[in-house]
Design an enzyme around this catalytic site. Structure first.
Site, mmCIF file in Angstrom:
data_model
loop_
_atom_site.group_PDB
_atom_site.id
_atom_site.type_symbol
_atom_site.label_atom_id
_atom_site.label_comp_id
_atom_site.label_asym_id
_atom_site.label_seq_id
_atom_site.Cartn_x
_atom_site.Cartn_y
_atom_site.Cartn_z
ATOM 1 N N GLY A 64 45.818 28.653 -11.775
ATOM 2 C CA GLY A 64 45.788 27.574 -10.785
ATOM 3 C C GLY A 64 46.724 27.808 -9.632
ATOM 4 N N SER A 65 46.219 27.836 -8.402
ATOM 5 C CA SER A 65 47.050 28.236 -7.283
ATOM 6 C C SER A 65 46.308 28.051 -5.966
ATOM 7 C CB SER A 65 47.467 29.694 -7.462
ATOM 8 O OG SER A 65 46.358 30.465 -7.890
ATOM 9 N N ARG A 66 46.898 28.614 -4.886
ATOM 10 C CA ARG A 66 46.318 28.471 -3.563
ATOM 11 C C ARG A 66 46.660 29.689 -2.722
ATOM 12 N NH1 ARG A 66 48.498 23.523 -0.372
ATOM 13 N NH2 ARG A 66 49.067 24.870 1.355
#
Length: 219
Positions: free
Chosen positions: A187-189
């Site tokens: 989970g990240s950006r």
């Protein structure tokens, strides 16, 4: 489909954990039918989830000398003009792609060029969609200069679940479009900062594929 090298340790630890909890249940709770089947189902779901997270699917990449290709799988959550305060220290066009735990988490170079700047920042683990995550979370910043002189900044940002950012580039490297520059776990950006006036082909909430979807075009 293959498994990404960053997943080998995590998968091995998951298998070890599954083996231990199943051994404990078989030894201590062999007569508790419901508990045993709950653990079996949980173990199977956990293994499949971790396995798919580290998948490295085969793809036919989109290439183009002046094209900017999406660096990650996910959903477009930001397209706006903003102040970039770390490297450019002026206004840029920001495009942000949010990667959920079910996305492929390989990060790819959106353009070819020379790495002019790289920096790793330790930090917090705010939710990746939080605007403050761009400046307060664990992150890396990479600036690549295209051969036409246009610099593009892209930033890996850890999320609430991500606890490790991996990168494969350093200042002075010659990088190639769509080659891997890093990986973020769970989970990240990824934020991309472009020169003002850059043509962007995306829309908010659009689902994109790293190495395939055309983000925009350098002038």
């Amino acid at each position: 489909m293959t498994i990404h090298k960053e997943g080998y340790t995590s998968i091995a630890l998951t298998v070890l954990f599954i083996f231990i909890i199943n051994a404990v249940v078989e030894y201590r709770f062999a007569d508790v039918f419901i508990l045993r089947w709950f653990i079996y189902i949980f173990s199977f779901a956990l293994f499949i989830t971790v396995l798919q997270f580290f998948r490295n699917p085969k793809r036919t990449f989109t290439n183009g000398e002046n094209l900017i290709i999406c660096p990650a799988d996910g959903k477009v959550v930001v397209i706006e003009e903003t102040e970039e305060g770390e490297y450019f220290k002026d206004k840029r066009l920001q495009v942000s792609i949010f990667m959920s735990p079910v996305n492929v988490h390989i990060n790819r170079n959106p353009i070819s060029g020379v790495v002019k700047f790289f920096k790793y920042h330790p930090g917090k683990y705010l939710a990746a969609w939080n605007p403050k995550s761009s400046t307060e979370n664990e992150r890396t910043t990479v600036v690549v200069e295209h051969k036409n002189g246009s610099p593009v900044l892209y930033r890996q940002i850890a999320g609430a679940l991500a606890r490790r950012i991996v990168w494969y580039v350093k200042e002075g490297d010659q990088v190639v479009q769509n080659e891997q520059f890093g990986f973020i776990k769970f989970g990240s950006r990824v934020d991309i900062f472009l020169p003002l006036g850059t043509k962007v082909n995306l829309e908010l909430n659009q689902v994109v594929k790293g190495g395939i979807t055309v983000l925009g075009e350098l002038s």
